[in-house]
Design a protein around this motif. Sequence first.
Motif, PDB file in Angstrom:
ATOM      1  N   HIS A  10       0.815  -1.226   0.000  1.00  0.00           N
ATOM      2  CA  HIS A  10       0.000   0.000   0.000  1.00  0.00           C
ATOM      3  C   HIS A  10       0.846   1.273   0.000  1.00  0.00           C
ATOM      4  O   HIS A  10       0.444   2.298   0.565  1.00  0.00           O
ATOM      5  N   ARG A  11       2.015   1.222  -0.621  1.00  0.00           N
ATOM      6  CA  ARG A  11       2.865   2.421  -0.706  1.00  0.00           C
ATOM      7  C   ARG A  11       2.281   3.384  -1.730  1.00  0.00           C
ATOM      8  O   ARG A  11       2.075   3.033  -2.887  1.00  0.00           O
ATOM      9  N   THR A  12       2.010   4.603  -1.292  1.00  0.00           N
ATOM     10  CA  THR A  12       1.456   5.623  -2.170  1.00  0.00           C
ATOM     11  C   THR A  12       2.215   6.929  -1.963  1.00  0.00           C
ATOM     12  O   THR A  12       3.038   7.053  -1.048  1.00  0.00           O
ATOM     13  N   ALA A  13       1.936   7.898  -2.807  1.00  0.00           N
ATOM     14  CA  ALA A  13       2.570   9.203  -2.689  1.00  0.00           C
ATOM     15  C   ALA A  13       2.170   9.873  -1.380  1.00  0.00           C
ATOM     16  O   ALA A  13       0.997   9.872  -0.998  1.00  0.00           O
ATOM     17  N   SER A  70      11.434   7.717  -2.903  1.00  0.00           N
ATOM     18  CA  SER A  70      10.985   6.330  -2.971  1.00  0.00           C
ATOM     19  C   SER A  70      11.905   5.418  -2.175  1.00  0.00           C
ATOM     20  O   SER A  70      11.465   4.403  -1.633  1.00  0.00           O
ATOM     21  N   HIS A 190      10.639   1.782  -4.804  1.00  0.00           N
ATOM     22  CA  HIS A 190       9.406   0.990  -4.789  1.00  0.00           C
ATOM     23  C   HIS A 190       8.706   1.095  -6.144  1.00  0.00           C
ATOM     24  O   HIS A 190       8.314   2.199  -6.568  1.00  0.00           O
ATOM     25  N   ARG A 192       5.674   0.387  -7.458  1.00  0.00           N
ATOM     26  CA  ARG A 192       4.337   0.994  -7.534  1.00  0.00           C
ATOM     27  C   ARG A 192       4.387   2.477  -7.178  1.00  0.00           C
ATOM     28  O   ARG A 192       3.665   3.298  -7.753  1.00  0.00           O
ATOM     29  N   HIS A 193       5.233   2.817  -6.222  1.00  0.00           N
ATOM     30  CA  HIS A 193       5.357   4.216  -5.824  1.00  0.00           C
ATOM     31  C   HIS A 193       5.931   5.060  -6.958  1.00  0.00           C
ATOM     32  O   HIS A 193       5.409   6.133  -7.274  1.00  0.00           O
ATOM     33  N   GLU A 196       3.350   5.493  -9.709  1.00  0.00           N
ATOM     34  CA  GLU A 196       2.331   6.471  -9.331  1.00  0.00           C
ATOM     35  C   GLU A 196       2.870   7.893  -9.429  1.00  0.00           C
ATOM     36  O   GLU A 196       2.180   8.805  -9.904  1.00  0.00           O
ATOM     37  N   ARG A 197       4.116   8.107  -9.020  1.00  0.00           N
ATOM     38  CA  ARG A 197       4.697   9.451  -9.056  1.00  0.00           C
ATOM     39  C   ARG A 197       4.806   9.950 -10.506  1.00  0.00           C
ATOM     40  O   ARG A 197       4.506  11.098 -10.800  1.00  0.00           O
ATOM     41  N   GLU A 199       2.963   8.913 -13.001  1.00  0.00           N
ATOM     42  CA  GLU A 199       1.604   9.115 -13.482  1.00  0.00           C
ATOM     43  C   GLU A 199       1.051  10.457 -13.018  1.00  0.00           C
ATOM     44  O   GLU A 199       0.391  11.176 -13.784  1.00  0.00           O
ATOM     45  N   HIS A 254       3.878   0.017 -13.344  1.00  0.00           N
ATOM     46  CA  HIS A 254       4.512  -0.740 -12.256  1.00  0.00           C
ATOM     47  C   HIS A 254       4.776  -2.199 -12.631  1.00  0.00           C
ATOM     48  O   HIS A 254       5.675  -2.822 -12.061  1.00  0.00           O
TER      49      HIS A 254
END
Length: 380
Positions: A10-13, A70, A190, A192-193, A196-197, A199, A254
């Motif tokens: 669940h790593r997010t910005a 990250s 990471h 996914r992180h 997301e960044r 994106e 990702h």
Amino acid sequence: MTGRDPGEAHRTAAPLELFVDLCFVVAVAQASEHLHEALSHGHFASGALRFALVFFTVWWAWMNFTWFASAYDPDDTPYRLTVLVQITGSLVLAAGVGRAFVHGDLIVITLGYVVLRTALASLWLRAGLADPARRTSTLRFAIGVTVCQLGWLGLLLLPTAWQLPGIVAMILAEVAVPVWAQSAGMTPWHPRHIAERYELFTLIVLGESVAAATNAVRGAFDRHHGIAALCALAGGGLLTAFAMWWLYFTRPAHTLLATTHQAHGKRFTWAYGHYFIFASAASEGAGLAAFADHLTRPAGTPGSAGTAWAALAVTLPAAVFVFSVWAVHLRPHQRRRVEQVPFAVGVIGILLATWSPVPALVAGLLLAGVVVAVTAQRRT
């Protein structure tokens, strides 16, 4: 500051990262606006070159912070304060964009860049002291970034004729630092992180492009009674923005970053290649705005560009975006040559749209056609 877990769930910005993005968009907006002014006055070569160089400083500073965060983001007070210093530097950089564009004055933009990059170097040094397992890599980052900042300051002392070669040399030095540093070991980013960044930054530059084009078209409507050409421009710009968004988000990044792009070569190609995606997306709005100015400017106005040149300001960024998204972001997913055909046809068609009566609308329709073809391929 021993490094984040690359497999963290669940790593997010973080909110601070989103705040950084909002502040960097100021610099993106300044670069786009001054490119618009340069294109409107017919300064295509010099405007494009200055935009490319200015946008590099914005993108490079953002990207390096993103990869650092990250890997190392303790979210403690010293970290937050250091990131706020970086934000301050980005705002100083944004304040210097106009002077760099109009007068070639690099003092303010360089000082802002040095402030934010030196702050990042201090974070790399802190990581090196706290993370013995990756100390060689982190200290190489700290040393490389610091030396480059001394180089940028020294560049201000060079004669004007030597500044452009000096800038090119410094850019090459900057992009070499991560390659050199991570040859000693990879920092724990990471997938996914990072995806997301990137994106989120894509959304930022697309949003800025839409805002710039919308403001210009709205102003053109207020000045112009023949609205057919402006309606075609507005419709084409809207289609272009929608298609750009759709193409970029066709595939999740990702999945590559977590598998094939763990290798240094592919990872750097993906990360660095996004410069062309971001720069073309940001410059598309400037091109649409410049074409709106062209449509409302009386024929023969001194300093104005010809129709083909004005149209090229719209079609060239769109073609670069399509090619860059395919080459960097989508091609690694493709397994059949037939999947590449829509992109080749799209790029060529968009460039040929330069000579159509309504270049923005034709380019937008062609981009929409690429989206339709890609979507249909995914369902087969």
